[in-house]
Design an enzyme around this catalytic site. Structure first.
Site: not given
Ligand code: AMP
Length: 216
Positions: A15, A90, A129, A162, A173
């Protein structure tokens, strides 16, 4: 042209990389809630401290925190101009709130691009990554290496893995994704907005298809 876009898919489906290509070529504002949280955590802000436990464990940040942030960002101007949401919504309450914010401006989401991906490929991608903490650009140690090892091509800052890209956290996750986020695929299919893309084909092929969808 479609200007209000949601990207949906498991972690590691590509994404973020596809969003970066769409942002560069379609002049859309790319909002990644995950990148937003990581920046706040790195700066040690109040919000960063509130979310870091959830992010580090690979759990979802509670809806009220996420929605407070998005409600501020989704100003009438931003909704009208267009956006590319990556990592939001989400949860079902987040999807409903997004609908309410946009309905208030009579500017609904145009399309939801759902990028699917098999789990073995997700794990391979996520563990390789690397990300720039400055601008958020994604790299991969083998398939998308920077020009100078460990340094971001765009802003020259060091790249890092990360903390939530390690195997036990990634498994967590994925579990949250399957239980809570994946049902949004059906939610958006029912609304007629869903377009499915095959993330296993790689980010350039997915970008080409996505670009056709946006231009149509
Ligand atoms: P991502 O970079 O999109 O993989 O997000 C990393 C982490 O941020 C996720 O594993 C969640 O802990 C948190 N996170 C990001 N976006 C959301 C969301 N819309 N709702 C809840 N947690 C989020």
């Amino acid at each position: 042209m479609k200007r209000r876009i949601v990207l949906l898919g498991p972690p590691g489906s590509g994404k973020g990389t596809v969003a970066q290509l769409l942002e560069a070529n379609f002049q859309l504002e790319h909002i990644s809630t995950g990148h937003w949280f990581r920046r706040e955590m790195a700066e040690g802000t109040v919000l960063g401290k509130q979310v870091e436990g959830y992010v580090d464990r690979g759990e979802l940040v509670p809806d009220d925190l996420v929605l407070g942030l998005m409600e501020n960002w989704l100003t009438p101007g931003n909704i009208e101009q267009g956006f590319l949401l990556d990592g939001f919504p989400r949860t079902r309450p987040q999807a409903e709130a997004l609908e309410t914010f946009c309905a208030a401006k009579d500017a609904p989401v145009d399309v939801v691009l759902y990028i699917s991906c098999p789990e073995d490929l997700i794990l391979e991608r996520i563990t390789g990554r690397r990300v720039c903490l400055g601008c958020g650009k994604n790299y991969h140690v083998r398939t998308l290496a920077p020009r100078s090892p460990g340094i971001c091509d765009v802003c020259g800052l060091p790249l890092a893995q990360r903390a939530d890209d390690t195997l036990p956290v990634v498994k967590n996750r994925l579990e949250f994704y399957e239980k809570i986020t994946e049902p949004l695929v059906e939610y958006y299919r029912e609304s007629g907005k869903l377009v499915s893309l095959n993330g296993a084909l790689g980010s350039e092929a997915v970008y080409d298809e996505a670009a056709q969808v946006l231009a149509a």
